[in-house]
Design a protein around this motif. Structure first.
Motif, mmCIF file in Angstrom:
data_model
loop_
_atom_site.group_PDB
_atom_site.id
_atom_site.type_symbol
_atom_site.label_atom_id
_atom_site.label_comp_id
_atom_site.label_asym_id
_atom_site.label_seq_id
_atom_site.Cartn_x
_atom_site.Cartn_y
_atom_site.Cartn_z
ATOM 1 N N GLN A 177 -14.450 1.404 35.820
ATOM 2 C CA GLN A 177 -14.311 0.436 34.740
ATOM 3 C C GLN A 177 -14.160 -0.968 35.290
ATOM 4 O OE1 GLN A 177 -10.371 0.521 32.580
ATOM 5 N NE2 GLN A 177 -10.438 2.613 33.339
ATOM 6 N N ALA A 178 -14.577 -1.930 34.485
ATOM 7 C CA ALA A 178 -14.498 -3.332 34.870
ATOM 8 C C ALA A 178 -14.359 -4.166 33.604
ATOM 9 C CB ALA A 178 -15.747 -3.744 35.640
ATOM 10 N N GLY A 179 -13.822 -5.370 33.769
ATOM 11 C CA GLY A 179 -13.697 -6.227 32.609
ATOM 12 C C GLY A 179 -12.935 -7.500 32.889
ATOM 13 N N TYR A 186 -11.382 -7.650 36.619
ATOM 14 C CA TYR A 186 -10.868 -6.474 37.310
ATOM 15 C C TYR A 186 -11.971 -5.427 37.387
ATOM 16 C CZ TYR A 186 -10.359 -3.811 32.958
ATOM 17 O OH TYR A 186 -10.601 -3.140 31.795
ATOM 18 N N ALA A 187 -11.859 -4.558 38.382
ATOM 19 C CA ALA A 187 -12.795 -3.441 38.549
ATOM 20 C C ALA A 187 -12.084 -2.352 39.328
ATOM 21 C CB ALA A 187 -14.050 -3.888 39.293
ATOM 22 N N GLY A 188 -12.382 -1.101 38.992
ATOM 23 C CA GLY A 188 -11.741 -0.019 39.717
ATOM 24 C C GLY A 188 -12.107 1.343 39.191
ATOM 25 N N ILE A 189 -11.343 2.324 39.650
ATOM 26 C CA ILE A 189 -11.598 3.707 39.291
ATOM 27 C C ILE A 189 -10.399 4.278 38.540
ATOM 28 C CG2 ILE A 189 -13.203 4.144 41.192
ATOM 29 C CD1 ILE A 189 -10.850 5.446 42.698
ATOM 30 N N SER A 190 -10.675 5.314 37.764
ATOM 31 C CA SER A 190 -9.596 5.986 37.050
ATOM 32 C C SER A 190 -9.937 7.459 36.901
ATOM 33 C CB SER A 190 -9.359 5.346 35.681
ATOM 34 O OG SER A 190 -10.489 5.498 34.859
ATOM 35 N N ALA A 191 -8.938 8.219 36.538
ATOM 36 C CA ALA A 191 -9.107 9.652 36.301
ATOM 37 C C ALA A 191 -8.471 10.005 34.974
ATOM 38 C CB ALA A 191 -8.464 10.461 37.420
ATOM 39 N N GLU A 192 -8.992 11.033 34.336
ATOM 40 C CA GLU A 192 -8.378 11.607 33.143
ATOM 41 C C GLU A 192 -8.051 13.051 33.465
ATOM 42 O OE1 GLU A 192 -10.819 11.277 29.671
ATOM 43 O OE2 GLU A 192 -10.599 9.111 29.577
ATOM 44 N N ILE A 193 -6.777 13.337 33.547
ATOM 45 C CA ILE A 193 -6.318 14.678 33.911
ATOM 46 C C ILE A 193 -5.680 15.293 32.669
ATOM 47 C CG2 ILE A 193 -4.834 15.994 35.460
ATOM 48 C CD1 ILE A 193 -4.921 13.382 37.272
ATOM 49 N N PRO A 194 -6.311 16.332 32.102
ATOM 50 C CA PRO A 194 -5.787 16.875 30.834
ATOM 51 C C PRO A 194 -4.521 17.700 31.024
ATOM 52 C CG PRO A 194 -7.711 18.111 31.551
ATOM 53 C CD PRO A 194 -7.546 16.986 32.520
ATOM 54 N N PHE A 195 -3.566 17.460 30.116
ATOM 55 C CA PHE A 195 -2.392 18.321 29.994
ATOM 56 C C PHE A 195 -2.583 19.283 28.835
ATOM 57 C CE2 PHE A 195 0.299 14.781 31.994
ATOM 58 C CZ PHE A 195 0.274 15.376 33.225
ATOM 59 N N SER A 196 -3.319 18.814 27.823
ATOM 60 C CA SER A 196 -3.646 19.627 26.644
ATOM 61 C C SER A 196 -4.929 19.045 26.060
ATOM 62 C CB SER A 196 -2.510 19.589 25.622
ATOM 63 O OG SER A 196 -2.438 18.322 25.015
ATOM 64 N N TYR A 251 -8.772 -3.259 41.284
ATOM 65 C CA TYR A 251 -8.742 -4.527 42.010
ATOM 66 C C TYR A 251 -8.825 -5.632 40.964
ATOM 67 C CZ TYR A 251 -10.203 -8.629 44.537
ATOM 68 O OH TYR A 251 -10.276 -9.909 45.025
ATOM 69 N N THR A 252 -7.921 -6.602 41.058
ATOM 70 C CA THR A 252 -7.859 -7.681 40.079
ATOM 71 C C THR A 252 -7.907 -9.016 40.799
ATOM 72 O OG1 THR A 252 -6.514 -6.302 38.628
ATOM 73 C CG2 THR A 252 -6.471 -8.665 38.213
ATOM 74 N N ASN A 253 -8.767 -9.913 40.318
ATOM 75 C CA ASN A 253 -8.821 -11.266 40.850
ATOM 76 C C ASN A 253 -8.465 -12.201 39.711
ATOM 77 O OD1 ASN A 253 -10.164 -13.957 41.470
ATOM 78 N ND2 ASN A 253 -10.259 -12.880 43.418
ATOM 79 N N LEU A 254 -7.366 -12.895 39.879
ATOM 80 C CA LEU A 254 -6.836 -13.767 38.836
ATOM 81 C C LEU A 254 -6.599 -15.142 39.443
ATOM 82 C CD1 LEU A 254 -5.851 -13.577 35.873
ATOM 83 C CD2 LEU A 254 -3.607 -13.056 36.769
ATOM 84 N N ASP A 255 -7.427 -16.106 39.079
ATOM 85 C CA ASP A 255 -7.312 -17.466 39.608
ATOM 86 C C ASP A 255 -7.285 -17.459 41.140
ATOM 87 O OD1 ASP A 255 -7.140 -20.257 39.323
ATOM 88 O OD2 ASP A 255 -4.960 -20.207 39.536
ATOM 89 N N ASP A 256 -8.214 -16.746 41.728
ATOM 90 C CA ASP A 256 -8.364 -16.613 43.188
ATOM 91 C C ASP A 256 -7.192 -15.933 43.870
ATOM 92 O OD1 ASP A 256 -10.907 -17.718 43.223
ATOM 93 O OD2 ASP A 256 -10.133 -19.755 43.363
ATOM 94 N N GLN A 257 -6.386 -15.197 43.138
ATOM 95 C CA GLN A 257 -5.323 -14.381 43.712
ATOM 96 C C GLN A 257 -5.738 -12.921 43.560
ATOM 97 O OE1 GLN A 257 -1.454 -14.626 41.854
ATOM 98 N NE2 GLN A 257 -0.463 -13.650 43.590
#
Length: 184
Positions: free
Chosen positions: A27-29, A68-78, A89-95
């Motif tokens: 995901q990214a945004g 921001y851009a990165g990876i995620s997982a969905e692990i089901p409990f039910s 990874y997040t870039n906010l005002d060059d930080q």
């Protein structure tokens, strides 16, 4: 700090290993960081700006945008409850930052879900000694599945601890993430 990241990584791997049905996504945004700094009775600028005089309490609010851009997982409990750890990874005002939310996802219907949980934020760049590199927050948001593979997600995270270690400066950085994701 390395110890905490290692423990988080091991727990994530164990959780994923236990669940045969885990789904992964990219995901990214857009991310907005809203900072609030309150100075209690200290001199910020001497002989330049009289609004920062000795003994005054001064509050500064500012917002910056980034991505921001990165990876995620969905692990089901039910069928309706999932654990959704993310590494963003997040870039906010060059930080550069790492956002590590570990949210629980509650499916309200086949397309719409709400999410909530804790988030660690790690500053990747070198900082002064008075600044915490690891910050703890709590967040909530919503997710909407456009299709089986594509989704949009929005979440807001409030920082719980102070960004600075000193008692004279009260500082928090809150995040609004809005993005698009693709499950693979």
């Amino acid at each position: 700090m390395k110890k905490y990241l290692f423990i988080l990584l091991v727990l994530g791997c164990i959780s994923i290993g236990i669940s045969q049905e885990a789904k992964f996504s990219f995901q990214a945004g857009y991310v907005s960081g809203a900072g609030k700094i309150k100075f209690d009775g200290i001199v910020l600028v001497d002989d330049v700006d009289t609004s920062f005089a000795d003994g005054e309490n001064v509050t500064i609010k500012e917002s910056e945008g980034g991505f921001y851009a990165g990876i995620s997982a969905e692990i089901p409990f039910s069928d309706k409850v999932y654990l959704t750890p993310q590494l963003l990874y997040t870039n906010l005002d060059d930080q550069s930052l790492l956002q590590i939310p570990v949210f629980v996802k509650f499916k309200l219907d086949t397309k719409f879900s709400i999410i909530a949980g804790p988030q660690l934020t790690y500053t990747l760049e070198k900082t002064i000694d008075e600044v915490r590199k690891v910050n703890i927050g709590v967040g909530a948001g919503a997710s909407f599945d456009i299709s089986e593979k594509v989704f949009v997600e929005a979440k807001y995270t409030l920082q719980l601890n102070d960004y600075y270690k000193t008692n004279q400066i009260d500082s928090k950085l809150n995040f609004l993430n809005i993005g698009l994701g693709y499950r693979f």
